[in-house]
Every structure is written in structure tokens, then in C-alpha cells.
Design a protein around this motif. Structure first.
Motif, PDB file in Angstrom:
ATOM      1  N   PRO A  19     -44.082   0.196-101.339  1.00 55.61           N
ATOM      2  CA  PRO A  19     -44.081  -0.188 -99.805  1.00 55.61           C
ATOM      3  C   PRO A  19     -43.884   0.877 -98.762  1.00 55.61           C
ATOM      4  N   GLY A  20     -43.002   1.950 -99.163  1.00 52.42           N
ATOM      5  CA  GLY A  20     -42.794   3.169 -98.268  1.00 52.42           C
ATOM      6  C   GLY A  20     -44.067   4.239 -98.456  1.00 52.42           C
ATOM      7  N   PHE A  21     -44.660   4.228 -99.465  1.00 51.21           N
ATOM      8  CA  PHE A  21     -45.546   5.487 -99.559  1.00 51.21           C
ATOM      9  C   PHE A  21     -46.504   5.242-100.604  1.00 51.21           C
ATOM     10  N   VAL A  22     -47.591   5.965-100.852  1.00 53.51           N
ATOM     11  CA  VAL A  22     -48.550   5.820-101.939  1.00 53.51           C
ATOM     12  C   VAL A  22     -48.386   7.277-102.614  1.00 53.51           C
ATOM     13  N   VAL A  49     -42.772  12.497 -83.609  1.00 50.84           N
ATOM     14  CA  VAL A  49     -41.278  12.677 -84.036  1.00 50.84           C
ATOM     15  C   VAL A  49     -41.067  11.770 -85.187  1.00 50.84           C
ATOM     16  N   VAL A  50     -41.932  10.717 -85.391  1.00 52.24           N
ATOM     17  CA  VAL A  50     -41.878   9.762 -86.346  1.00 52.24           C
ATOM     18  C   VAL A  50     -42.250  10.252 -87.655  1.00 52.24           C
ATOM     19  N   ARG A  51     -43.484  10.754 -87.374  1.00 49.72           N
ATOM     20  CA  ARG A  51     -44.278  11.378 -88.650  1.00 49.72           C
ATOM     21  C   ARG A  51     -43.441  12.761 -89.350  1.00 49.72           C
ATOM     22  N   ASN A  52     -43.004  13.291 -88.314  1.00 44.30           N
ATOM     23  CA  ASN A  52     -42.273  14.652 -88.722  1.00 44.30           C
ATOM     24  C   ASN A  52     -40.730  14.154 -89.824  1.00 44.30           C
ATOM     25  N   ARG A  53     -40.281  12.920 -88.961  1.00 43.77           N
ATOM     26  CA  ARG A  53     -39.162  12.469 -89.638  1.00 43.77           C
ATOM     27  C   ARG A  53     -39.526  11.876 -91.111  1.00 43.77           C
ATOM     28  N   MET A  54     -40.479  11.205 -91.170  1.00 42.43           N
ATOM     29  CA  MET A  54     -41.148  10.682 -92.581  1.00 42.43           C
ATOM     30  C   MET A  54     -41.285  11.804 -93.479  1.00 42.43           C
ATOM     31  N   LYS A  55     -42.032  12.779 -92.889  1.00 38.64           N
ATOM     32  CA  LYS A  55     -42.116  14.250 -93.847  1.00 38.64           C
ATOM     33  C   LYS A  55     -41.076  14.671 -94.281  1.00 38.64           C
ATOM     34  N   ARG A  56     -39.991  14.864 -93.612  1.00 35.24           N
ATOM     35  CA  ARG A  56     -38.440  15.380 -93.946  1.00 35.24           C
ATOM     36  C   ARG A  56     -38.099  14.578 -94.939  1.00 35.24           C
ATOM     37  N   ARG A  57     -38.286  13.168 -94.805  1.00 38.66           N
ATOM     38  CA  ARG A  57     -37.567  12.203 -96.029  1.00 38.66           C
ATOM     39  C   ARG A  57     -38.374  12.405 -97.286  1.00 38.66           C
ATOM     40  N   LEU A  58     -39.805  12.575 -97.097  1.00 40.64           N
ATOM     41  CA  LEU A  58     -40.775  12.555 -98.236  1.00 40.64           C
ATOM     42  C   LEU A  58     -40.069  14.051 -98.978  1.00 40.64           C
ATOM     43  N   THR A  62     -38.997  14.562-102.758  1.00 39.16           N
ATOM     44  CA  THR A  62     -39.837  15.368-103.641  1.00 39.16           C
ATOM     45  C   THR A  62     -38.749  16.434-104.382  1.00 39.16           C
ATOM     46  N   ARG A  63     -37.973  16.966-103.584  1.00 35.45           N
ATOM     47  CA  ARG A  63     -36.991  17.956-103.977  1.00 35.45           C
ATOM     48  C   ARG A  63     -36.151  17.462-105.182  1.00 35.45           C
ATOM     49  N   GLU A  64     -35.517  16.381-104.705  1.00 40.58           N
ATOM     50  CA  GLU A  64     -34.551  15.784-105.623  1.00 40.58           C
ATOM     51  C   GLU A  64     -34.988  15.229-106.901  1.00 40.58           C
ATOM     52  N   ILE A  65     -36.279  14.516-106.784  1.00 47.44           N
ATOM     53  CA  ILE A  65     -36.738  13.961-108.079  1.00 47.44           C
ATOM     54  C   ILE A  65     -37.943  14.519-108.817  1.00 47.44           C
ATOM     55  N   LEU A  66     -38.581  15.081-108.083  1.00 50.62           N
ATOM     56  CA  LEU A  66     -39.846  15.613-108.869  1.00 50.62           C
ATOM     57  C   LEU A  66     -39.383  16.570-110.028  1.00 50.62           C
ATOM     58  N   ILE A  79     -48.302  10.147 -99.681  1.00 54.35           N
ATOM     59  CA  ILE A  79     -48.679   9.425 -98.302  1.00 54.35           C
ATOM     60  C   ILE A  79     -47.892   8.567 -97.650  1.00 54.35           C
ATOM     61  N   GLY A  80     -47.513   8.794 -96.570  1.00 59.08           N
ATOM     62  CA  GLY A  80     -46.225   7.911 -95.904  1.00 59.08           C
ATOM     63  C   GLY A  80     -47.071   6.636 -95.409  1.00 59.08           C
ATOM     64  N   ARG A  81     -46.530   5.590 -95.500  1.00 56.51           N
ATOM     65  CA  ARG A  81     -46.840   4.361 -94.983  1.00 56.51           C
ATOM     66  C   ARG A  81     -45.992   4.016 -93.732  1.00 56.51           C
ATOM     67  N   ASN A  82     -46.360   2.873 -93.080  1.00 59.47           N
ATOM     68  CA  ASN A  82     -45.660   2.512 -91.793  1.00 59.47           C
ATOM     69  C   ASN A  82     -44.244   1.859 -92.083  1.00 59.47           C
ATOM     70  N   GLY A  83     -43.951   1.346 -93.278  1.00 53.33           N
ATOM     71  CA  GLY A  83     -42.635   0.731 -93.381  1.00 53.33           C
ATOM     72  C   GLY A  83     -41.476   1.981 -93.960  1.00 53.33           C
TER      73      GLY A  83
END
Length: 105
Positions: A19-22, A49-58, A62-66, A79-83
Motif C-alpha cells: 500500500p505505501g510503495f512498490v 516537499v511531499v516527495r522529499n519527505r517520502m524519499k527520506r522515509r524510504l 532501507t538503512r534499517e531493514i535492508l 517506488i513511493g505511492r500516494n498513500g
């Protein structure tokens, strides 16, 4: 990852929509065990602003889980999604873990 051809090649790999990304994962044919990571958030998601916030979260995900759950020697693209920007960080973390397990199968 910085080159467009790498992103396009990853598109031919395994896909795990959440739901949040692909998540796209493609094993490279070289013997390099490093994991490469790519992030994409299109203009459909929102303004800069929204796109950069989403990239920071992604990027934080990745730093935490990958490092422990990712595939060595593979390209990973998120790939970030709307939700995705409204979803709590904990949900995104569990979704990424599920997506990595789905791609491994």
C-alpha cells in the motif's frame, strides 16, 4: 543507483506491491555482493516537499531493514505511492519486511 538503465533493468525483476510503495528486486549477474538501492517518487505523489519527505522515509527504511533482510548482489528499487506519506512508519517497516519475504520466495 544513479543511472536510468539500472532502474529500467530492475523493472524486469521481481515485484512486490504494497500500500505505501512498490518494491522491485533484480539479482545482478556480476559477482559483486553489494546491494544497490534506488528510490523513486513521482510527481503524482505530490509537490517537491511531499516527495522529499517520502524519499527520506524510504531511505530510513532501507538503512534499517535492508542490511539484514535484503538480497546480497541484487538491485532494490522502492517506488513511493500516494498513500505512503500518511502511513505510520511502523506499518511501512512491516510492509517492507513482508515485501522482501515475498520477493525471496
Amino acid at each position: 543507483m544513479t543511472q536510468r538503465k539500472d532502474y529500467l533493468a530492475t523493472n524486469a525483476g521481481k515485484r512486490a506491491p504494497m500500500p505505501g510503495f512498490v518494491l522491485l528486486v533484480r539479482a545482478r549477474a556480476d559477482d559483486d555482493p553489494t546491494m544497490r538501492i534506488g528510490l523513486t517518487v513521482s510527481k503524482k505523489v505530490g509537490n517537491a516537499v511531499v516527495r522529499n519527505r517520502m524519499k527520506r522515509r524510504l531511505r530510513a527504511l532501507t538503512r534499517e531493514i535492508l542490511p539484514e533482510a535484503g538480497q546480497p548482489g541484487a538491485d532494490h528499487v522502492l517506488i513511493g505511492r500516494n498513500g505512503g506519506i500518511e502511513r505510520p512508519y511502523g506499518e511501512l517497516r512491516t510492509e517492507l519486511t513482508k515485501a522482501l519475504a515475498k520477493v525471496r520466495r
